[in-house]
Design a protein around this motif. Structure first.
Motif, PDB file in Angstrom:
ATOM      1  N   ASN A 104       4.824   2.485 -23.605  1.00 17.22           N
ATOM      2  CA  ASN A 104       6.698   3.395 -23.516  1.00 17.22           C
ATOM      3  C   ASN A 104       6.462   3.381 -22.280  1.00 17.22           C
ATOM      4  OD1 ASN A 104       7.263   3.073 -25.538  1.00 17.22           O
ATOM      5  ND2 ASN A 104       6.887   4.959 -26.732  1.00 17.22           N
ATOM      6  N   GLU A 105       7.440   3.729 -21.391  1.00 15.15           N
ATOM      7  CA  GLU A 105       8.113   4.157 -20.329  1.00 15.15           C
ATOM      8  C   GLU A 105       7.318   5.467 -19.590  1.00 15.15           C
ATOM      9  OE1 GLU A 105      12.420   5.372 -19.634  1.00 15.15           O
ATOM     10  OE2 GLU A 105      11.874   3.072 -19.086  1.00 15.15           O
ATOM     11  N   SER A 106       6.994   6.271 -18.565  1.00 12.09           N
ATOM     12  CA  SER A 106       6.832   7.085 -18.077  1.00 12.09           C
ATOM     13  C   SER A 106       7.038   7.618 -16.458  1.00 12.09           C
ATOM     14  CB  SER A 106       5.434   7.103 -18.449  1.00 12.09           C
ATOM     15  OG  SER A 106       5.304   8.866 -17.375  1.00 12.09           O
ATOM     16  N   LEU A 107       8.434   8.447 -16.384  1.00 13.12           N
ATOM     17  CA  LEU A 107       9.147   8.151 -15.365  1.00 13.12           C
ATOM     18  C   LEU A 107       7.658   9.096 -13.960  1.00 13.12           C
ATOM     19  CD1 LEU A 107      11.381   8.570 -13.348  1.00 13.12           C
ATOM     20  CD2 LEU A 107      12.122  10.350 -14.418  1.00 13.12           C
ATOM     21  N   LEU A 108       7.794   8.571 -13.334  1.00 12.95           N
ATOM     22  CA  LEU A 108       6.674   8.812 -12.046  1.00 12.95           C
ATOM     23  C   LEU A 108       7.867   9.456 -11.153  1.00 12.95           C
ATOM     24  CD1 LEU A 108       4.646   5.802 -11.582  1.00 12.95           C
ATOM     25  CD2 LEU A 108       4.426   8.234 -12.224  1.00 12.95           C
ATOM     26  N   LEU A 109       9.074   9.234 -10.312  1.00 12.25           N
ATOM     27  CA  LEU A 109       9.415   9.940  -9.358  1.00 12.25           C
ATOM     28  C   LEU A 109      10.934   9.354  -9.144  1.00 12.25           C
ATOM     29  CD1 LEU A 109       9.507   7.823  -6.085  1.00 12.25           C
ATOM     30  CD2 LEU A 109       7.064   8.699  -6.797  1.00 12.25           C
ATOM     31  N   GLY A 110      11.710  10.033  -8.168  1.00 11.02           N
ATOM     32  CA  GLY A 110      13.211   9.391  -7.851  1.00 11.02           C
ATOM     33  C   GLY A 110      13.615   9.366  -6.409  1.00 11.02           C
ATOM     34  N   HIS A 111      14.125   9.281  -6.177  1.00  9.96           N
ATOM     35  CA  HIS A 111      15.160   8.594  -4.826  1.00  9.96           C
ATOM     36  C   HIS A 111      15.927   9.124  -5.365  1.00  9.96           C
ATOM     37  CE1 HIS A 111      11.809   7.392  -1.745  1.00  9.96           C
ATOM     38  NE2 HIS A 111      10.723   7.587  -2.732  1.00  9.96           N
ATOM     39  N   VAL A 112      16.864   9.229  -4.481  1.00  6.62           N
ATOM     40  CA  VAL A 112      18.341   9.560  -4.105  1.00  6.62           C
ATOM     41  C   VAL A 112      19.415   8.394  -3.775  1.00  6.62           C
ATOM     42  CG1 VAL A 112      17.848  11.924  -4.517  1.00  6.62           C
ATOM     43  CG2 VAL A 112      18.820  10.469  -1.940  1.00  6.62           C
ATOM     44  N   SER A 113      18.169   7.367  -3.697  1.00  5.95           N
ATOM     45  CA  SER A 113      18.873   5.922  -3.215  1.00  5.95           C
ATOM     46  C   SER A 113      17.632   4.875  -3.195  1.00  5.95           C
ATOM     47  CB  SER A 113      18.390   6.075  -1.682  1.00  5.95           C
ATOM     48  OG  SER A 113      19.551   4.581  -0.742  1.00  5.95           O
ATOM     49  N   ILE A 114      19.273   3.645  -3.275  1.00  6.53           N
ATOM     50  CA  ILE A 114      17.705   2.438  -4.124  1.00  6.53           C
ATOM     51  C   ILE A 114      17.050   2.347  -3.353  1.00  6.53           C
ATOM     52  CG2 ILE A 114      17.288   0.028  -3.967  1.00  6.53           C
ATOM     53  CD1 ILE A 114      20.646   0.459  -4.115  1.00  6.53           C
ATOM     54  N   ILE A 115      15.217   2.131  -4.221  1.00  4.53           N
ATOM     55  CA  ILE A 115      13.652   1.950  -3.434  1.00  4.53           C
ATOM     56  C   ILE A 115      13.697   0.696  -3.230  1.00  4.53           C
ATOM     57  CG2 ILE A 115      11.948   1.986  -3.896  1.00  4.53           C
ATOM     58  CD1 ILE A 115      12.128   4.625  -5.632  1.00  4.53           C
ATOM     59  N   LEU A 116      13.775  -0.436  -1.946  1.00  2.00           N
ATOM     60  CA  LEU A 116      13.425  -1.767  -1.709  1.00  2.00           C
ATOM     61  C   LEU A 116      11.833  -1.606  -1.825  1.00  2.00           C
ATOM     62  CD1 LEU A 116      15.763  -0.752   1.691  1.00  2.00           C
ATOM     63  CD2 LEU A 116      16.160  -1.552  -0.777  1.00  2.00           C
ATOM     64  N   ASP A 117      10.963  -1.082  -1.158  1.00  2.00           N
ATOM     65  CA  ASP A 117       9.562  -1.607  -1.792  1.00  2.00           C
ATOM     66  C   ASP A 117       8.356  -0.088  -1.836  1.00  2.00           C
ATOM     67  OD1 ASP A 117       7.273  -3.521  -1.893  1.00  2.00           O
ATOM     68  OD2 ASP A 117       7.470  -3.994   0.067  1.00  2.00           O
ATOM     69  N   MET A 118       7.287  -0.911  -3.304  1.00  2.00           N
ATOM     70  CA  MET A 118       6.160   0.504  -2.911  1.00  2.00           C
ATOM     71  C   MET A 118       5.252  -0.417  -2.912  1.00  2.00           C
ATOM     72  SD  MET A 118       7.032   1.702  -7.083  1.00  2.00           S
ATOM     73  CE  MET A 118       6.788  -0.337  -7.394  1.00  2.00           C
ATOM     74  N   ALA A 119       4.326   0.151  -2.588  1.00  2.00           N
ATOM     75  CA  ALA A 119       2.516   0.019  -2.065  1.00  2.00           C
ATOM     76  C   ALA A 119       1.840   1.479  -2.723  1.00  2.00           C
ATOM     77  CB  ALA A 119       2.429  -0.039  -1.283  1.00  2.00           C
ATOM     78  N   ILE A 120       0.736   1.237  -3.195  1.00  2.00           N
ATOM     79  CA  ILE A 120      -0.414   2.254  -3.989  1.00  2.00           C
ATOM     80  C   ILE A 120      -1.477   1.821  -2.491  1.00  2.00           C
ATOM     81  CG2 ILE A 120      -1.346   0.408  -5.483  1.00  2.00           C
ATOM     82  CD1 ILE A 120      -0.764   3.646  -7.666  1.00  2.00           C
ATOM     83  N   SER A 121      -2.420   3.526  -2.733  1.00  2.00           N
ATOM     84  CA  SER A 121      -3.707   3.441  -1.969  1.00  2.00           C
ATOM     85  C   SER A 121      -4.307   2.815  -2.376  1.00  2.00           C
ATOM     86  CB  SER A 121      -3.860   4.600  -1.773  1.00  2.00           C
ATOM     87  OG  SER A 121      -3.651   5.271  -3.024  1.00  2.00           O
TER      88      SER A 121
END
Length: 391
Positions: free
Chosen positions: A136-153
């Motif tokens: 099941n999904e687990s919420l990590l974080l939130g922005h107040v605007s649309i997230i356009l892209d992500m990356a992970i170290s």
């Protein structure tokens, strides 16, 4: 819209017209074909008519990503389904219906988790277990605007999220309520973010403000910035439309909206950045998407009917880089070529991501404000008269 991705073990994925096609570059064969169409993506719901979804329809339609080893592939289309496939036998090991329209997807480097962002600015993670599929999904974080892209170290300790409000947030992973830093400096939406494989402490971001920034993301510090000027009369020609990194040379390739030119920048070990000459890398149409495969070849989707997908073999000698165009006849059929070209006609309209910023000193601003006040006054007066009549 066309999306292409390459894996580290020789697979090449193309999403076009809601169909995911995967090729094995080692023997130039089509190994899997999968439909991403869903009932929600084909019905005209009230949700698809609002302004935010119209924005997403012109920018985020498809997305996919291979895991580091190439053993897993995650994909989504314009519905709300997240699908994870195992590339060994192309078995679907997990499928989840997400709450909002997805905008980006990635795997952790340990390949034990898939992370997805949505139009509401939220980021969720799903644990991967081949026996039980996705958790099941687990919420990590939130922005107040649309997230356009992500990356992970590379060590899976930090997740980088870029949004429409010019911000790049660096959060701890998986305890993402702990914020490591913010990378601030862009003045328009941040459209792309990548971390070079050989320089895991550096991130590269592209924005609608016509700049490319190189960051020490843990410190939130800009180490280099490139500004693109309008090379054509089209106002959108300084907007970065596509961005990717080579796997071995620390070279960043950049394509501009409406331009026939590609740019390349090399990041040196001392984190200095220099532009390199790529005169041999010529295109027939504006670039739509870039990817680098397991043998360090550059793949380009271009808006050109005769050859919408081209590949360049890169070689370096004495600090000089050469690019030689290779034939695609053994990989793509005529039907594939036609579908890819049709997909380029529906390429993302990045200008839609720009927010209108009215000048408070302009006459239009005051005219609209006066009209709103007058309309409100008339409405309040009508309601008051109605109350008097009733009493």
């Amino acid at each position: 819209m066309v999306v292409i991705k390459c894996s580290n073990n020789g697979f090449f994925a193309v999403i076009c017209e809601k169909i995911l096609r995967v090729y094995d570059l080692r023997n130039s064969s089509l190994v899997h074909k999968f439909s991403l169409a869903t009932e929600e993506s084909t019905t005209d719901t009230a949700e698809s008519k609002d302004e935010e979804n119209q924005l997403l329809n012109t920018t985020f339609t498809y997305g996919c990503i291979f895991s580091n080893s190439g053993k897993l592939l995650a994909a989504f289309a314009d519905g709300k389904d997240l699908v994870v496939l195992r590339t060994e036998d192309w078995k679907q090991i997990g499928k989840r219906k997400v709450a909002k329209r997805p905008t980006a997807v990635l795997f952790t480097n340990k390949e034990d988790c898939v992370v997805i962002s949505d139009k509401a600015g939220d980021v969720y993670s799903y644990k991967i277990a081949e026996e039980n599929g996705l958790s099941n999904e687990s919420l990590l974080l939130g922005h107040v605007s649309i997230i356009l892209d992500m990356a992970i170290s590379r060590d899976d300790r930090y997740i980088l999220t870029a949004d429409r409000d010019e911000k790049i947030r660096v959060s701890c992973f998986p305890n993402s309520y702990n914020i490591k830093s913010f990378c601030l400096g862009h003045t328009e939406y941040v459209w792309k973010i990548v971390i070079p494989e050989k320089l895991p402490q550096i991130s590269v971001t592209a924005s609608g403000d016509g700049t490319l920034r190189f960051w020490d993301y843990k410190l939130g510090k800009t180490i280099h910035m490139e500004t693109f000027t309008n090379v054509q009369s089209d106002k959108s020609s300084n907007v970065v439309s596509c961005l990717t990194c080579s796997r071995t040379e620390n070279i960043v390739f950049v394509g501009l909206e409406g331009s026939l030119s590609l740019y390349a920048f090399k990041i040196n070990e001392k984190t200095t950045v220099e532009q390199i000459s790529i005169v041999d890398l010529t295109l027939d149409g504006p670039p739509c998407c870039l990817a680098v495969d397991y043998s360090n070849r550059l793949w380009v989707v271009q808006s050109y009917k005769e050859q919408p997908l081209v590949v360049f073999e890169m070689s370096a000698e004495g600090g000089i880089y050469e690019f030689k165009r290779q034939s695609m006849s053994s990989l793509l059929t005529a039907e594939d070529v036609d579908l890819i070209y049709e997909g380029t006609k529906n390429r993302p309209c990045l200008l839609n991501l720009k927010k209108s910023k009215a000048d408070p000193g302009s006459l239009d601003y005051f005219d609209r404000k006066r009209d709103r006040i007058e309309a409100k006054r008339k409405k309040d007066g009508t309601e008051l008269e109605s109350k008097k009549i009733k009493t």
